[in-house]
Design a protein around this motif. Structure first.
Motif, PDB file in Angstrom:
ATOM      1  N   ILE A   1      48.908  22.392 -75.998  1.00 33.74           N
ATOM      2  CA  ILE A   1      49.896  21.947 -76.964  1.00 33.74           C
ATOM      3  C   ILE A   1      49.454  22.467 -78.322  1.00 33.74           C
ATOM      4  O   ILE A   1      48.302  22.249 -78.739  1.00 33.74           O
ATOM      5  CB  ILE A   1      50.001  20.415 -76.993  1.00 33.74           C
ATOM      6  CG1 ILE A   1      50.314  19.874 -75.590  1.00 33.74           C
ATOM      7  CG2 ILE A   1      51.063  19.957 -77.995  1.00 33.74           C
ATOM      8  CD1 ILE A   1      50.101  18.372 -75.461  1.00 33.74           C
ATOM      9  N   ALA A   2      50.344  23.169 -79.011  1.00 34.05           N
ATOM     10  CA  ALA A   2      50.037  23.711 -80.337  1.00 34.05           C
ATOM     11  C   ALA A   2      50.785  22.896 -81.387  1.00 34.05           C
ATOM     12  O   ALA A   2      52.001  22.722 -81.311  1.00 34.05           O
ATOM     13  CB  ALA A   2      50.434  25.174 -80.423  1.00 34.05           C
ATOM     14  N   PHE A   3      50.050  22.392 -82.363  1.00 32.44           N
ATOM     15  CA  PHE A   3      50.629  21.572 -83.427  1.00 32.44           C
ATOM     16  C   PHE A   3      50.854  22.419 -84.678  1.00 32.44           C
ATOM     17  O   PHE A   3      49.990  23.202 -85.076  1.00 32.44           O
ATOM     18  CB  PHE A   3      49.704  20.403 -83.762  1.00 32.44           C
ATOM     19  CG  PHE A   3      49.409  19.512 -82.588  1.00 32.44           C
ATOM     20  CD1 PHE A   3      50.404  18.751 -81.993  1.00 32.44           C
ATOM     21  CD2 PHE A   3      48.124  19.444 -82.064  1.00 32.44           C
ATOM     22  CE1 PHE A   3      50.134  17.946 -80.904  1.00 32.44           C
ATOM     23  CE2 PHE A   3      47.840  18.632 -80.979  1.00 32.44           C
ATOM     24  CZ  PHE A   3      48.852  17.876 -80.396  1.00 32.44           C
ATOM     25  N   ALA A   4      52.007  22.238 -85.307  1.00 35.09           N
ATOM     26  CA  ALA A   4      52.314  22.926 -86.559  1.00 35.09           C
ATOM     27  C   ALA A   4      51.605  22.219 -87.711  1.00 35.09           C
ATOM     28  O   ALA A   4      51.592  20.987 -87.782  1.00 35.09           O
ATOM     29  CB  ALA A   4      53.817  22.942 -86.794  1.00 35.09           C
ATOM     30  N   CYS A   5      51.042  22.990 -88.626  1.00 35.08           N
ATOM     31  CA  CYS A   5      50.226  22.430 -89.701  1.00 35.08           C
ATOM     32  C   CYS A   5      50.599  23.086 -91.034  1.00 35.08           C
ATOM     33  O   CYS A   5      50.931  24.277 -91.080  1.00 35.08           O
ATOM     34  CB  CYS A   5      48.750  22.672 -89.384  1.00 35.08           C
ATOM     35  SG  CYS A   5      47.593  22.019 -90.602  1.00 35.08           S
TER      36      CYS A   5
ATOM     37  N   PHE B   1      43.995  21.939 -73.512  1.00 30.71           N
ATOM     38  CA  PHE B   1      43.354  22.006 -74.822  1.00 30.71           C
ATOM     39  C   PHE B   1      44.443  21.972 -75.882  1.00 30.71           C
ATOM     40  O   PHE B   1      45.639  22.088 -75.592  1.00 30.71           O
ATOM     41  CB  PHE B   1      42.472  23.248 -74.963  1.00 30.71           C
ATOM     42  CG  PHE B   1      43.206  24.568 -74.903  1.00 30.71           C
ATOM     43  CD1 PHE B   1      43.608  25.220 -76.053  1.00 30.71           C
ATOM     44  CD2 PHE B   1      43.478  25.177 -73.676  1.00 30.71           C
ATOM     45  CE1 PHE B   1      44.269  26.428 -76.001  1.00 30.71           C
ATOM     46  CE2 PHE B   1      44.136  26.384 -73.607  1.00 30.71           C
ATOM     47  CZ  PHE B   1      44.539  27.020 -74.772  1.00 30.71           C
ATOM     48  N   PHE B   2      44.027  21.799 -77.126  1.00 31.27           N
ATOM     49  CA  PHE B   2      44.966  21.750 -78.239  1.00 31.27           C
ATOM     50  C   PHE B   2      44.735  22.940 -79.159  1.00 31.27           C
ATOM     51  O   PHE B   2      43.628  23.498 -79.243  1.00 31.27           O
ATOM     52  CB  PHE B   2      44.804  20.451 -79.038  1.00 31.27           C
ATOM     53  CG  PHE B   2      45.108  19.211 -78.244  1.00 31.27           C
ATOM     54  CD1 PHE B   2      46.363  19.008 -77.698  1.00 31.27           C
ATOM     55  CD2 PHE B   2      44.134  18.244 -78.039  1.00 31.27           C
ATOM     56  CE1 PHE B   2      46.655  17.868 -76.965  1.00 31.27           C
ATOM     57  CE2 PHE B   2      44.401  17.099 -77.309  1.00 31.27           C
ATOM     58  CZ  PHE B   2      45.672  16.909 -76.766  1.00 31.27           C
ATOM     59  N   GLU B   3      45.793  23.300 -79.866  1.00 37.10           N
ATOM     60  CA  GLU B   3      45.745  24.365 -80.863  1.00 37.10           C
ATOM     61  C   GLU B   3      46.444  23.844 -82.113  1.00 37.10           C
ATOM     62  O   GLU B   3      47.410  23.089 -82.028  1.00 37.10           O
ATOM     63  CB  GLU B   3      46.458  25.620 -80.337  1.00 37.10           C
ATOM     64  CG  GLU B   3      46.492  26.779 -81.316  1.00 37.10           C
ATOM     65  CD  GLU B   3      47.314  27.962 -80.801  1.00 37.10           C
ATOM     66  OE1 GLU B   3      47.272  29.029 -81.446  1.00 37.10           O
ATOM     67  OE2 GLU B   3      48.002  27.815 -79.770  1.00 37.10           O
ATOM     68  N   VAL B   4      45.951  24.229 -83.262  1.00 34.76           N
ATOM     69  CA  VAL B   4      46.597  23.909 -84.532  1.00 34.76           C
ATOM     70  C   VAL B   4      46.947  25.222 -85.205  1.00 34.76           C
ATOM     71  O   VAL B   4      46.085  26.110 -85.338  1.00 34.76           O
ATOM     72  CB  VAL B   4      45.690  23.055 -85.439  1.00 34.76           C
ATOM     73  CG1 VAL B   4      46.386  22.764 -86.765  1.00 34.76           C
ATOM     74  CG2 VAL B   4      45.324  21.747 -84.740  1.00 34.76           C
ATOM     75  N   VAL B   5      48.210  25.377 -85.620  1.00 38.14           N
ATOM     76  CA  VAL B   5      48.680  26.656 -86.146  1.00 38.14           C
ATOM     77  C   VAL B   5      49.344  26.461 -87.504  1.00 38.14           C
ATOM     78  O   VAL B   5      49.945  25.424 -87.779  1.00 38.14           O
ATOM     79  CB  VAL B   5      49.662  27.346 -85.181  1.00 38.14           C
ATOM     80  CG1 VAL B   5      49.083  27.407 -83.770  1.00 38.14           C
ATOM     81  CG2 VAL B   5      51.006  26.638 -85.161  1.00 38.14           C
TER      82      VAL B   5
END
Length: 630
Positions: free
Chosen positions: A524-528, A597-601
């Motif tokens: 899951i990639a979170f927008a930042c 895993f997680f991703e922050v983009v």
């Protein structure tokens, strides 16, 4: 329009294929010769079984190596084909497929070929049989449909027509402008096939990589419009040679096949309705819209309401979310589920007793304007519904099962009460009303750094990957982007993105190598809004980032003209960087827990990609880390 499917598309015995085709809802089948040859049942038994199932036997195929030969060999061809005519009479069938000769043809003379086709047609007429002549893309002397039609015209027999196969036409990039010029009553049969766009010899491409309509890159809607304009009124049939389809469960494949024809007819009708052109072809095709199967209409998701993780050992997932600044918003009042939230990004953790220990992706909630309409559309496409217990007072959500096992929920927008489900979670006592409200940009200076879910990478079983592409395209109305291959330590990973127009829903679908020994991972990639700031906070809180090798940053310095201070900053935080013609991309990964895993983009100035050049670095680091942790 009537639907049909060639038995070669499906796994199992002939009876199993027939039963699956009937159960899926097909009107008829093409009997592939090899399937009949190996069947223990007599032709009469097959005929009777088809009648019992309500299936028509539409086409007997193929009769190969027929025309374009020396006379002595053609005499043997007449003997062979007459035996097949007798067999077809026993089956109660009246149409045979004659593909252009790709093996024994030695006479490149249209007059000879037309004469031989006429002689076969005359013999067929004695048995009440029609012949459909098809130009194989790899035919020795006849390999395009216009040529096959000229030969049929020259032969001039009432029971001789053409078969149009989209693979043979579109794989060679033949123009389809003349398709409507063939009289509809002389197009005896149509076989539809899609395929991924590849640089491969057409025979290998055809034998192994055909897929159902909507699962590849051919423009079948344009072909359908021209077909309708020409007056064709026979069945729409599928002839798919695919290694995976002949290994997967026959009933599932049959449903996927019919779903593709339903989608294709609906897409054709909607394209015609939206057409502002006044061409003769469009006008003729539009007059026949009523013959096409229609769907209620896809409701394209406008956002991702939540991502759900399932597992019994989720403590590490909770720790990762905490490091990323997520707040634990409570547990569900009736289900073993908890909710974590940061800004508009919501992660549901499901701890149901029957779940596997290691955390994995479970479901996605999609915000749609009309959840009931979205559900009706999915049901019309025969997507299996997910049973869900909803107690009194709880918000109901229509739920459907994607081919990869992900549960898909349709959620109404917040303006229509779509967030009422949040009240089903009990808030921790230490959070007062002020802590639960959304921050006000005018008064709150410390706004959430994470604004929502940017994208979700979903791992796809190779055998069902085409089915997944069609599912997200047909059931959710998402657009399919070109695929690309990413090199990893265990082989190439194929990735194809499905998304909505605005980019508020992005789903990269990944297929791992066949022999990969490592479990397939999803993320899951979170927008930042400020990934550097968030990374510093996470680092200070003890987050274990996925380590990025120093060599990556040396390569980064060579690829992009970044200041040394920027390179140092990226390296110190295990951040990755990419740039396209619109903007820049900064992101980091957490370590993997289970298969997740997680991703922050952070996307700057309209960057539209996913950091694809960095994916090999990520996969190599994950691979190395998994070896060290054994």
């Amino acid at each position: 329009m009537r639907t049909s499917i060639a038995t070669v598309c499906l796994s199992g015995s002939l009876r199993q294929k027939m039963r699956a085709a009937a159960a899926a809802g097909f009107d008829g089948i093409e009997v592939f010769e090899q399937d009949l040859v190996v069947a223990p049942e007599t032709p009469e038994h097959i005929r009777d079984y088809a009648a019992e199932l309500g299936l028509t036997l539409d086409l007997y195929q193929p009769f190969r190596d027929a025309e374009g030969t020396e006379e002595q060999l053609f005499q043997d061809t007449l003997r062979r084909v007459e035996e097949k005519f007798r067999l077809m009479n026993r089956l109660g069938m009246d149409l045979m497929l004659i593909p252009s000769n790709a093996g024994t043809a030695t006479v490149d003379d249209d007059a000879v070929v037309a004469s031989q086709l006429a002689r076969m047609a005359d013999l067929a007429a004695d048995y009440g049989i029609r012949l459909a002549y098809e130009a194989l893309a790899w035919g020795r002397f006849v390999n395009d449909f216009e040529h096959s039609w000229r030969l049929v015209e020259a032969a001039d027999r009432e029971n001789l027509g053409v078969c149009l196969d989209t693979f043979h036409i579109l794989s060679r990039q033949w123009s389809t402008e003349t398709v409507p010029d063939i009289p509809g009553d002389k197009v005896f049969f149509v076989q539809l096939a899609d395929a991924p766009l590849m640089s491969l010899d057409v025979l290998s491409w055809s034998r192994h990589f055909r897929v159902f309509p909507g699962e590849g890159g051919f423009d079948l809607v344009d072909f359908m419009i021209k077909l309708l304009a020409g007056g064709y009124s026979g069945p729409l049939s599928l002839e798919i040679f695919n290694d995976s389809f002949r290994q997967t469960r026959v009933h599932r494949t049959a449903v996927d096949a019919l779903r593709s024809l339903i989608w294709l007819q609906d897409r054709t009708a909607r394209t015609l309705e939206a057409s502002t052109g006044t061409t003769t072809n469009v006008s003729r095709a539009t007059a026949r819209i009523g013959e096409l199967t229609r769907l209620p209409g896809a409701v394209v998701p406008q956002g991702i309401t939540w991502a759900e993780v399932r597992g019994q050992e989720t403590e590490q997932v909770e720790m990762l979310l905490s490091h990323l600044g997520f707040n634990h918003r409570g547990r569900h009042t009736s289900k073993p589920v908890q909710l974590w939230e940061h800004g508009d990004a919501r992660v549901v953790i499901n701890e149901e007793p029957r779940a596997q220990d290691a955390p994995s992706m479970a479901s996605l909630g999609f915000e749609v304007q009309h959840d009931a309409a979205a559900a009706a559309h999915a049901s019309a496409l025969m997507v299996p519904e997910v049973p869900r217990v909803t107690r009194e007072g709880e918000q109901p959500f229509p739920a459907y099962l994607a081919p990869d096992g992900t549960e898909i929920f349709f959620c109404p927008p917040q303006s229509a009460g779509g967030d009422r489900w949040l009240t089903e979670f009990s808030w921790p006592d230490h959070l007062d009303v002020a802590a639960r409200r959304r921050p006000d940009p005018e008064t709150d200076h410390d706004l959430p750094l994470i604004t929502g879910i940017d994208h979700v990478n979903l791992a796809q079983p190779k055998h069902h990957y085409p089915e997944s592409v069609l599912f997200y395209r047909a059931a959710l109305g998402l657009t399919v982007q070109p695929s690309q291959d990413v090199p990893g330590p265990t082989g190439l990973v194929s990735s194809q993105v499905v998304r909505n127009e605005s980019g508020s829903v992005r789903l990269p679908l990944n297929v791992a190598p066949d022999l990969g020994s490592e479990p397939e991972v999803e993320h899951i990639a979170f927008a930042c809004t400020d990934v550097v700031r968030l990374a510093r906070r996470a680092q200070a809180s003890g987050l274990r980032f996925l380590p990025i090798p120093h060599n990556y940053y040396e390569d980064l310095r060579a690829r992009f003209d970044l200041p040394d201070a920027k390179i140092e900053e990226l390296s110190s935080l295990n951040l990755l960087y990419d740039r396209d013609d619109r903007g820049e991309f900064l992101h980091f990964y957490t370590q993997t827990v289970g298969s997740l895993f997680f991703e922050v983009v952070q996307r700057l100035d309209g960057y539209g990609g996913y950091g694809a050049p960095n994916a090999p670095v990520r996969m190599a680091s994950q691979y190395t880390h998994s070896l060290l942790s054994r």
